[in-house]
Design an enzyme around this catalytic site. Structure first.
Site, PDB file in Angstrom:
ATOM      1  N   GLN A   1      -7.800   0.291   4.006  1.00 21.10           N
ATOM      2  CA  GLN A   1      -8.621  -0.179   5.120  1.00 21.10           C
ATOM      3  C   GLN A   1     -10.053  -0.501   4.707  1.00 21.10           C
ATOM      4  O   GLN A   1     -10.814  -1.059   5.495  1.00 21.10           O
ATOM      5  CB  GLN A   1      -8.652   0.876   6.238  1.00 21.10           C
ATOM      6  CG  GLN A   1      -7.314   1.088   6.917  1.00 21.10           C
ATOM      7  CD  GLN A   1      -6.954  -0.039   7.886  1.00 21.10           C
ATOM      8  OE1 GLN A   1      -7.815  -0.768   8.374  1.00 21.10           O
ATOM      9  NE2 GLN A   1      -5.675  -0.188   8.164  1.00 21.10           N
TER      10      GLN A   1
ATOM     11  N   ASN B   1      -7.560   4.404   9.165  1.00 16.24           N
ATOM     12  CA  ASN B   1      -6.999   3.243   9.848  1.00 16.24           C
ATOM     13  C   ASN B   1      -7.024   3.355  11.357  1.00 16.24           C
ATOM     14  O   ASN B   1      -6.917   2.343  12.049  1.00 16.24           O
ATOM     15  CB  ASN B   1      -5.555   3.008   9.379  1.00 16.24           C
ATOM     16  CG  ASN B   1      -4.729   4.276   9.453  1.00 16.24           C
ATOM     17  OD1 ASN B   1      -5.063   5.282   8.830  1.00 16.24           O
ATOM     18  ND2 ASN B   1      -3.672   4.253  10.218  1.00 16.24           N
TER      19      ASN B   1
ATOM     20  N   GLY C   1      -2.035  -5.892   0.253  1.00 20.57           N
ATOM     21  CA  GLY C   1      -2.342  -7.320   0.348  1.00 20.57           C
ATOM     22  C   GLY C   1      -2.558  -7.821   1.755  1.00 20.57           C
ATOM     23  O   GLY C   1      -3.518  -8.549   2.033  1.00 20.57           O
TER      24      GLY C   1
ATOM     25  N   CYS D   1       1.244   1.070  12.230  1.00 20.74           N
ATOM     26  CA  CYS D   1       2.482   1.276  11.485  1.00 20.74           C
ATOM     27  C   CYS D   1       3.390   2.293  12.161  1.00 20.74           C
ATOM     28  O   CYS D   1       4.551   2.388  11.821  1.00 20.74           O
ATOM     29  CB  CYS D   1       2.164   1.763  10.069  1.00 20.74           C
ATOM     30  SG  CYS D   1       1.019   0.689   9.211  1.00 20.74           S
TER      31      CYS D   1
ATOM     32  N   THR E   1      10.517  -6.505 -12.060  1.00 22.77           N
ATOM     33  CA  THR E   1       9.893  -7.782 -12.377  1.00 22.77           C
ATOM     34  C   THR E   1       8.682  -8.004 -11.479  1.00 22.77           C
ATOM     35  O   THR E   1       8.779  -7.846 -10.258  1.00 22.77           O
ATOM     36  CB  THR E   1      10.910  -8.925 -12.157  1.00 22.77           C
ATOM     37  OG1 THR E   1      12.064  -8.636 -12.940  1.00 22.77           O
ATOM     38  CG2 THR E   1      10.324 -10.263 -12.552  1.00 22.77           C
TER      39      THR E   1
ATOM     40  N   GLY F   1       0.813  -1.211   0.000  1.00 23.02           N
ATOM     41  CA  GLY F   1       0.000   0.000   0.000  1.00 23.02           C
ATOM     42  C   GLY F   1       0.846   1.261   0.000  1.00 23.02           C
ATOM     43  O   GLY F   1       0.526   2.238  -0.695  1.00 23.02           O
ATOM     44  N   THR F   2       1.936   1.247   0.754  1.00 25.52           N
ATOM     45  CA  THR F   2       2.792   2.440   0.829  1.00 25.52           C
ATOM     46  C   THR F   2       3.328   2.785  -0.559  1.00 25.52           C
ATOM     47  O   THR F   2       3.332   3.948  -0.962  1.00 25.52           O
ATOM     48  CB  THR F   2       3.970   2.182   1.791  1.00 25.52           C
ATOM     49  OG1 THR F   2       3.438   1.840   3.076  1.00 25.52           O
ATOM     50  CG2 THR F   2       4.873   3.388   1.908  1.00 25.52           C
TER      51      THR F   2
HETATM   52  N1  PLP Z   1      -2.662   3.005   4.069  1.00 22.27           N
HETATM   53  C1  PLP Z   1      -3.354   2.621   5.148  1.00 22.27           C
HETATM   54  C2  PLP Z   1      -4.666   3.270   5.432  1.00 22.27           C
HETATM   55  C3  PLP Z   1      -2.861   1.630   6.010  1.00 22.27           C
HETATM   56  O1  PLP Z   1      -3.566   1.279   7.085  1.00 22.27           O
HETATM   57  C4  PLP Z   1      -1.606   1.038   5.712  1.00 22.27           C
HETATM   58  C5  PLP Z   1      -1.031   0.004   6.582  1.00 22.27           C
HETATM   59  O2  PLP Z   1      -1.527  -0.294   7.635  1.00 22.27           O
HETATM   60  C6  PLP Z   1      -0.925   1.465   4.548  1.00 22.27           C
HETATM   61  C7  PLP Z   1      -1.483   2.449   3.765  1.00 22.27           C
HETATM   62  C8  PLP Z   1       0.387   0.883   4.177  1.00 22.27           C
HETATM   63  O3  PLP Z   1       0.232  -0.367   3.544  1.00 22.27           O
HETATM   64  P1  PLP Z   1       1.488  -1.362   3.437  1.00 22.27           P
HETATM   65  O4  PLP Z   1       1.753  -1.847   4.836  1.00 22.27           O
HETATM   66  O5  PLP Z   1       1.028  -2.452   2.532  1.00 22.27           O
HETATM   67  O6  PLP Z   1       2.626  -0.606   2.867  1.00 22.27           O
END
Ligand code: PLP
Length: 374
Positions: free
Chosen positions: A164, A136, A185, A310, A222, A57-58
């Site tokens: 989320q 989140n 994921g 996080c 890749t 996600g990041t």
């Molecule tokens: N965005 C939200 C709202 C999240 O809650 C999170 C992780 O908890 C992320 C982004 C980051 O996702 P990732 O851990 O897959 O990088």
């Protein structure tokens, strides 16, 4: 991880090679990647070409935020809600440090942005607007369809972090006005280290990574066929099970929230009573330090988090709660309980059993007004 996603991952990784290669195992890998892409696109309501595999996600958020901003230097402004996850917040802060003016969109006391406020800020000098689908920390759900429509009307690209939201609320990534959307994921039972950027085919982005030109040249590198296959299984599961899951989680959430208020009368629930993620309870315990309470609950076998998981370990009060107008002391004494696929009524009972004594112990020495009902 979901068993079915783990099986898809294992099956694929044992069988196939590099999807960028032309030999047989490479072609087999490419086929799996493309079938996974089609399946995900189908579930999210977009064309296959809109699905870009990332490492989480990041990464998806960074590719969209930086990519859209860099592609529009003539439109300097960025609109960003004040309650974003750091995966959005920090790239926007970084762009601000490079000289891009940022409008931090405020939220109300339950964490909702105002669509009228956003509409009033939209103009042809805005490179992008970004508002997360669901928060989140406090679980507040935003009026995404209305924001997306307002952005479309104004011709402003709109990014939403739906990490989320998927699996908890219906997510139509193809709705009018959504330029890009980020998914992760590990939030839906796929492995850690895979994500998706849904990117409209007309969107113009400058890539963050330069290299082999994979994934529409938006994300060179890749593609991990095994993770793509696992992600397709997890997205299918999230979408098909969403309604049942949400109903079950809502029952558990409501029982937990009511139980917290009954057993710890001074507790304050945070977030929106009518636009909240199922399975999400966020509460402040005045007079307590959140970290101390978290450790006491952890020792009693209950895992929760202060602020975003996080960023645990960062001592500052949550920027989300501060944006909602919660005072810093109360913000520091706040916890998030996340109920998930494997949570049961017994888990809720267990939390309610161990919470009052933990709150009692964590409340600051000399806090005169604190009491719990066990
Ligand atoms: N965005 C939200 C709202 C999240 O809650 C999170 C992780 O908890 C992320 C982004 C980051 O996702 P990732 O851990 O897959 O990088």
């Amino acid at each position: 991880m979901l068993d079915s996603a783990a099986e898809a991952w294992l099956r694929t990784s044992a069988r196939v090679g590099n999807p960028s290669s032309l030999h047989g195992s490479g072609r087999a890998a490419r086929r799996i990647v493309e079938e996974s892409r089609e399946s995900i696109a189908d579930d999210l309501g977009v064309r296959p070409s809109a699905v870009i595999f990332t490492a989480g996600g990041t990464e998806a958020d960074n590719l969209a935020i930086k990519g859209l901003a860099w592609a529009a230097p003539q439109r300097p402004r960025i609109l960003c809600s004040a309650i974003e996850h750091h995966a959005v917040l920090d790239p926007v802060v970084w762009l601000a440090e490079q000289g891009r003016p940022v409008d931090w969109i405020p939220v109300d006391a339950v964490g909702r942005v105002s669509v009228d406020d956003i509409r009033a800020r939209l103009s042809d000098d805005v490179a992008l607007c970004t508002v997360m689908w669901a928060n989140n920390e406090v679980g507040t759900i935003q009026p995404i369809a209305e924001i997306a429509a307002a952005c479309a009307d104004a011709g402003v690209p709109f990014h939403t972090d739906a990490v989320q939201a998927l699996g908890h609320v219906p997510v139509d990534a193809g709705m009018r006005g959504i330029t890009s959307l980020a998914l992760s994921g590990h939030k839906i039972g796929a492995p850690v280290g895979v994500g998706i950027l849904v990117l409209d085919r007309d969107a113009r982005v400058v890539p963050v990574l330069h290299g082999g030109g994979q994934e529409r040249d938006v994300r060179s590198g890749t593609v991990d066929a095994a993770s793509a296959a696992a992600m397709a299984v997890a997205v299918r599961h999230a979408v098909t099970e969403q309604q049942d899951h949400a109903e079950r989680m809502t029952r558990l959430r409501d029982a937990l929230a009511a139980g917290i208020l009954e057993r710890v009368p001074q507790a304050v629930l945070n977030g929106s009573p009518d636009a909240a993620l199922p399975g999400h309870v966020h509460a402040s315990f005045p007079g307590c330090e959140g970290d101390a309470l978290l450790m006491l609950l952890d020792a009693a076998g209950v895992e929760c988090s202060t602020g975003s998981a996080c960023t645990s370990g960062v001592p500052e009060p949550s920027h989300v709660l501060l944006a909602m107008g919660v005072d810093p002391a109360r913000a520091r004494g706040s916890l998030r309980f996340s109920l998930g696929r494997t949570s049961t009524e017994d888990d809720v009972d267990r939390i309610l059993e161990v919470l009052p004594p933990a709150v009692e112990r964590a409340s600051r020495a000399g806090s005169p007004s604190f009491r719990t009902v066990s």
